[in-house]
Design a protein around this motif. Structure first.
Motif, PDB file in Angstrom:
ATOM      1  N   THR A 188       0.813  -1.221   0.000  1.00 30.64           N
ATOM      2  CA  THR A 188       0.000   0.000   0.000  1.00 30.64           C
ATOM      3  C   THR A 188       0.841   1.263   0.000  1.00 30.64           C
ATOM      4  O   THR A 188       0.336   2.357  -0.238  1.00 30.64           O
ATOM      5  N   GLU A 189       2.128   1.126   0.277  1.00 32.48           N
ATOM      6  CA  GLU A 189       3.024   2.278   0.260  1.00 32.48           C
ATOM      7  C   GLU A 189       4.441   1.790  -0.003  1.00 32.48           C
ATOM      8  O   GLU A 189       4.703   0.593  -0.087  1.00 32.48           O
ATOM      9  N   GLY A 190       5.359   2.747  -0.173  1.00 29.46           N
ATOM     10  CA  GLY A 190       6.747   2.393  -0.468  1.00 29.46           C
ATOM     11  C   GLY A 190       7.188   2.992  -1.781  1.00 29.46           C
ATOM     12  O   GLY A 190       6.375   3.437  -2.598  1.00 29.46           O
ATOM     13  N   SER A 191       8.501   3.009  -1.997  1.00 26.27           N
ATOM     14  CA  SER A 191       9.050   3.652  -3.193  1.00 26.27           C
ATOM     15  C   SER A 191       8.667   2.946  -4.480  1.00 26.27           C
ATOM     16  O   SER A 191       8.736   3.529  -5.562  1.00 26.27           O
ATOM     17  N   SER A 192       8.271   1.667  -4.397  1.00 27.16           N
ATOM     18  CA  SER A 192       7.896   0.936  -5.606  1.00 27.16           C
ATOM     19  C   SER A 192       6.483   1.266  -6.062  1.00 27.16           C
ATOM     20  O   SER A 192       6.122   0.986  -7.209  1.00 27.16           O
ATOM     21  N   LYS A 193       5.674   1.836  -5.180  1.00 25.63           N
ATOM     22  CA  LYS A 193       4.296   2.144  -5.529  1.00 25.63           C
ATOM     23  C   LYS A 193       4.257   3.185  -6.643  1.00 25.63           C
ATOM     24  O   LYS A 193       4.879   4.234  -6.565  1.00 25.63           O
ATOM     25  N   GLY A 194       3.514   2.874  -7.693  1.00 27.45           N
ATOM     26  CA  GLY A 194       3.391   3.802  -8.808  1.00 27.45           C
ATOM     27  C   GLY A 194       4.395   3.581  -9.919  1.00 27.45           C
ATOM     28  O   GLY A 194       4.311   4.223 -10.970  1.00 27.45           O
ATOM     29  N   ARG A 195       5.367   2.701  -9.712  1.00 31.16           N
ATOM     30  CA  ARG A 195       6.352   2.421 -10.753  1.00 31.16           C
ATOM     31  C   ARG A 195       5.706   1.668 -11.909  1.00 31.16           C
ATOM     32  O   ARG A 195       4.793   0.857 -11.724  1.00 31.16           O
ATOM     33  N   TYR A 196       6.237   1.907 -13.099  1.00 34.38           N
ATOM     34  CA  TYR A 196       5.800   1.165 -14.279  1.00 34.38           C
ATOM     35  C   TYR A 196       6.772   0.020 -14.538  1.00 34.38           C
ATOM     36  O   TYR A 196       7.987   0.172 -14.394  1.00 34.38           O
ATOM     37  N   VAL A 197       6.223  -1.125 -14.934  1.00 37.04           N
ATOM     38  CA  VAL A 197       7.041  -2.299 -15.246  1.00 37.04           C
ATOM     39  C   VAL A 197       6.508  -2.973 -16.503  1.00 37.04           C
ATOM     40  O   VAL A 197       5.325  -2.851 -16.852  1.00 37.04           O
ATOM     41  N   LEU A 198       7.369  -3.697 -17.167  1.00 34.82           N
ATOM     42  CA  LEU A 198       6.993  -4.462 -18.353  1.00 34.82           C
ATOM     43  C   LEU A 198       6.199  -5.695 -17.924  1.00 34.82           C
ATOM     44  O   LEU A 198       6.530  -6.342 -16.934  1.00 34.82           O
ATOM     45  N   THR A 199       5.141  -6.040 -18.666  1.00 39.25           N
ATOM     46  CA  THR A 199       4.302  -7.176 -18.280  1.00 39.25           C
ATOM     47  C   THR A 199       4.790  -8.499 -18.861  1.00 39.25           C
ATOM     48  O   THR A 199       4.640  -9.548 -18.248  1.00 39.25           O
ATOM     49  N   ARG A 200       5.359  -8.483 -20.066  1.00 44.79           N
ATOM     50  CA  ARG A 200       5.939  -9.675 -20.675  1.00 44.79           C
ATOM     51  C   ARG A 200       6.790  -9.241 -21.857  1.00 44.79           C
ATOM     52  O   ARG A 200       6.753  -8.078 -22.269  1.00 44.79           O
ATOM     53  N   PHE A 201       7.561 -10.165 -22.399  1.00 41.67           N
ATOM     54  CA  PHE A 201       8.373  -9.873 -23.586  1.00 41.67           C
ATOM     55  C   PHE A 201       7.530 -10.225 -24.818  1.00 41.67           C
ATOM     56  O   PHE A 201       7.304 -11.400 -25.095  1.00 41.67           O
ATOM     57  N   PRO A 202       7.031  -9.220 -25.521  1.00 43.44           N
ATOM     58  CA  PRO A 202       6.084  -9.489 -26.606  1.00 43.44           C
ATOM     59  C   PRO A 202       6.742 -10.082 -27.840  1.00 43.44           C
ATOM     60  O   PRO A 202       7.955  -9.948 -28.056  1.00 43.44           O
ATOM     61  N   ALA A 203       5.927 -10.748 -28.636  1.00 40.83           N
ATOM     62  CA  ALA A 203       6.382 -11.198 -29.951  1.00 40.83           C
ATOM     63  C   ALA A 203       6.583  -9.972 -30.834  1.00 40.83           C
ATOM     64  O   ALA A 203       6.115  -8.870 -30.513  1.00 40.83           O
ATOM     65  N   GLY A 204       7.261 -10.155 -31.939  1.00 37.02           N
ATOM     66  CA  GLY A 204       7.576  -9.029 -32.800  1.00 37.02           C
ATOM     67  C   GLY A 204       6.370  -8.262 -33.296  1.00 37.02           C
ATOM     68  O   GLY A 204       6.451  -7.064 -33.564  1.00 37.02           O
ATOM     69  N   ASN A 205       5.233  -8.925 -33.422  1.00 30.87           N
ATOM     70  CA  ASN A 205       4.028  -8.266 -33.934  1.00 30.87           C
ATOM     71  C   ASN A 205       3.036  -7.931 -32.824  1.00 30.87           C
ATOM     72  O   ASN A 205       1.877  -7.622 -33.102  1.00 30.87           O
ATOM     73  N   GLU A 206       3.487  -7.997 -31.567  1.00 33.35           N
ATOM     74  CA  GLU A 206       2.617  -7.676 -30.445  1.00 33.35           C
ATOM     75  C   GLU A 206       2.997  -6.331 -29.834  1.00 33.35           C
ATOM     76  O   GLU A 206       4.103  -5.835 -30.037  1.00 33.35           O
ATOM     77  N   LYS A 207       2.059  -5.781 -29.073  1.00 30.66           N
ATOM     78  CA  LYS A 207       2.315  -4.530 -28.383  1.00 30.66           C
ATOM     79  C   LYS A 207       3.197  -4.749 -27.162  1.00 30.66           C
ATOM     80  O   LYS A 207       3.118  -5.789 -26.517  1.00 30.66           O
ATOM     81  N   ARG A 208       4.025  -3.770 -26.885  1.00 35.24           N
ATOM     82  CA  ARG A 208       4.827  -3.790 -25.656  1.00 35.24           C
ATOM     83  C   ARG A 208       3.996  -3.116 -24.574  1.00 35.24           C
ATOM     84  O   ARG A 208       3.684  -1.923 -24.686  1.00 35.24           O
ATOM     85  N   VAL A 209       3.636  -3.844 -23.550  1.00 34.04           N
ATOM     86  CA  VAL A 209       2.681  -3.344 -22.556  1.00 34.04           C
ATOM     87  C   VAL A 209       3.362  -3.174 -21.209  1.00 34.04           C
ATOM     88  O   VAL A 209       4.079  -4.058 -20.733  1.00 34.04           O
ATOM     89  N   TYR A 210       3.079  -2.014 -20.580  1.00 36.48           N
ATOM     90  CA  TYR A 210       3.580  -1.715 -19.238  1.00 36.48           C
ATOM     91  C   TYR A 210       2.416  -1.530 -18.297  1.00 36.48           C
ATOM     92  O   TYR A 210       1.357  -1.053 -18.691  1.00 36.48           O
ATOM     93  N   GLN A 211       2.595  -1.924 -17.049  1.00 38.10           N
ATOM     94  CA  GLN A 211       1.576  -1.719 -16.039  1.00 38.10           C
ATOM     95  C   GLN A 211       2.154  -0.924 -14.889  1.00 38.10           C
ATOM     96  O   GLN A 211       3.366  -0.958 -14.646  1.00 38.10           O
ATOM     97  N   GLN A 212       1.283  -0.225 -14.190  1.00 35.03           N
ATOM     98  CA  GLN A 212       1.713   0.581 -13.033  1.00 35.03           C
ATOM     99  C   GLN A 212       1.435  -0.197 -11.765  1.00 35.03           C
ATOM    100  O   GLN A 212       0.322  -0.660 -11.541  1.00 35.03           O
ATOM    101  N   LEU A 213       2.452  -0.359 -10.935  1.00 36.78           N
ATOM    102  CA  LEU A 213       2.293  -1.090  -9.680  1.00 36.78           C
ATOM    103  C   LEU A 213       1.495  -0.268  -8.649  1.00 36.78           C
ATOM    104  O   LEU A 213       1.548   0.952  -8.669  1.00 36.78           O
TER     105      LEU A 213
END
Length: 389
Positions: free
Chosen positions: A364-389
């Motif tokens: 619920t708190e901490g320096s990692s809260k709100g950071r963006y991270v990669l969700t998976r390594f996409p295939a060449g024809n897929e979107k690169r997706v990031y999520q916010q922690l």
């Protein structure tokens, strides 16, 4: 003082995720009635984009309203200089367009290294809001005559040439760049000497009559220390009386973040500026010289007046102090994951990384809260997706 620590990040973070996190934090600290539609330019400086065709900037537009489609700017690339190129472009854009209100500059990089070079690694991103004084006073509800927190002088001195001391081949299997260390350092110092001399000749600005000097730190604290010593020699040769104590005072205040983060590439100089703002205990205007450098090579000496901290300023030191130090064995595992995923397509994140995501998401708190991270390594024809922690 030598390098105290370097940043460590895993394969779920990259220059795009760092840029998203930095920009999101900047936007979150603006006044509640700030109109994002008034940001007309968004430029990025980086040398570690994971896509050699699409700009990091394009990902950042996701943080703006979908209806706001007229945000100019793309990425700037030349080793560690891209952040300064983005800043100069944005300043010139504001000056050329009286109707323009705000621009944003993001410098973001990951200096990932092989195990033998790990003392040089680091990563980080800085997002900066750029405007003119009258707009700043209006939007931030400041009295007439209130200066911008940081004013970059219009004229600067640059040195641009072709050198072959630093290379990051597209298909290289190693993580570290190919560097000719001694040669690269000499190119840096040559560029610094030139810019120092021409700045003195053109504007009368010297280390003696400036309050602080901020420099690009390259890959480690030792680079900035050597530059400080060289600049001191130049001052002595020009007849300026700058004692060793005064010299240290002009440089040290800008090195406090870098000596704990390591190599920051394009973001290095602007972490130095943040360090100055964080540790400056005076509201009197200060004259500052800022030396930006990128191998290959490009260099610019900027001059600035620093008046006060920016609105919503948040010190970085508490976050640095809250970091977890890791063992050498865990560091080796992280480096191995960087190597294994460098060219990976169509794959999930390593199990240990995915598990950490779940743990951080539950916090619920901490320096990692709100950071963006990669969700998976996409295939060449897929979107690169990031999520916010």
């Amino acid at each position: 003082c030598l390098q105290r620590a370097v940043g460590v990040w895993d394969c779920d973070e990259d220059s795009i995720s760092f840029a998203l996190t930095a920009l999101d934090r900047l936007l979150g600290r603006l006044p509640s009635d700030f109109r994002l539609e008034e940001v007309g330019r968004l430029e990025v400086g980086t040398e570690s984009n994971v896509d050699v065709a699409k700009s990091v900037k394009s990902y950042l537009t996701d943080l703006f309203p979908a209806s706001h489609k007229e945000i100019c700017g793309v990425d700037n690339l030349n080793a560690c200089y891209g952040g300064t190129a983005a800043l100069l472009n944005t300043l010139d854009w504001l000056r050329a367009h009286p109707e323009a209100r705000f621009g944003i500059v993001v410098a973001t990089d990951t200096a990932v290294m092989d195990e033998k070079d790990v003392s040089y690694q680091g990563a980080g991103a800085v997002a900066m809001l750029v405007s003119r004084e009258s707009v700043y006073q209006q939007v931030f509800k400041k009295a007439a005559g209130t200066p911008l927190p940081v004013v970059i002088e219009r004229s600067s001195i640059s040195l641009m040439r072709n050198t072959q001391d630093f290379l990051k081949p597209r298909y290289a299997s190693q993580l570290s760049p190919f560097m000719r260390g001694r040669e690269s350092m000499e190119h840096y110092l040559e560029a610094m000497r030139y810019c120092v001399q021409r700045t003195s000749e053109s504007f009368g600005a010297t280390i003696g009559n400036s309050d602080y000097c901020l420099v690009h730190g390259g890959l480690c604290r030792s680079v900035a220390t050597r530059v400080m010593n060289e600049w001191g020699k130049l001052a002595f040769g020009a007849g300026e009386c700058v004692s060793r104590t005064d010299l240290m005072a002009k440089f040290e205040i800008g090195l406090k973040h870098g000596e704990q983060l390591g190599g920051l590439y394009t973001a290095s100089l602007y972490f130095s500026l943040h360090s100055l703002l964080e540790h400056l205990d005076s509201n009197e205007a200060k004259k500052v010289m800022l030396f930006s450098y990128g191998s290959g090579s490009t260099a610019t000496m900027l001059r600035a007046r620093v008046h006060h901290k920016t609105e919503g300023f948040v010190p970085l030191q508490p976050e640095l102090d809250a970091r977890q130090f890791i063992s050498a064995s865990k560091l080796k595992q992280v480096i191995a994951r960087h190597g294994a995923t460098k060219t990976l397509l169509d794959a999930d994140l390593p199990q240990e990384v995915a598990q950490r995501h779940a743990q951080l998401a539950a916090e619920t708190e901490g320096s990692s809260k709100g950071r963006y991270v990669l969700t998976r390594f996409p295939a060449g024809n897929e979107k690169r997706v990031y999520q916010q922690l």
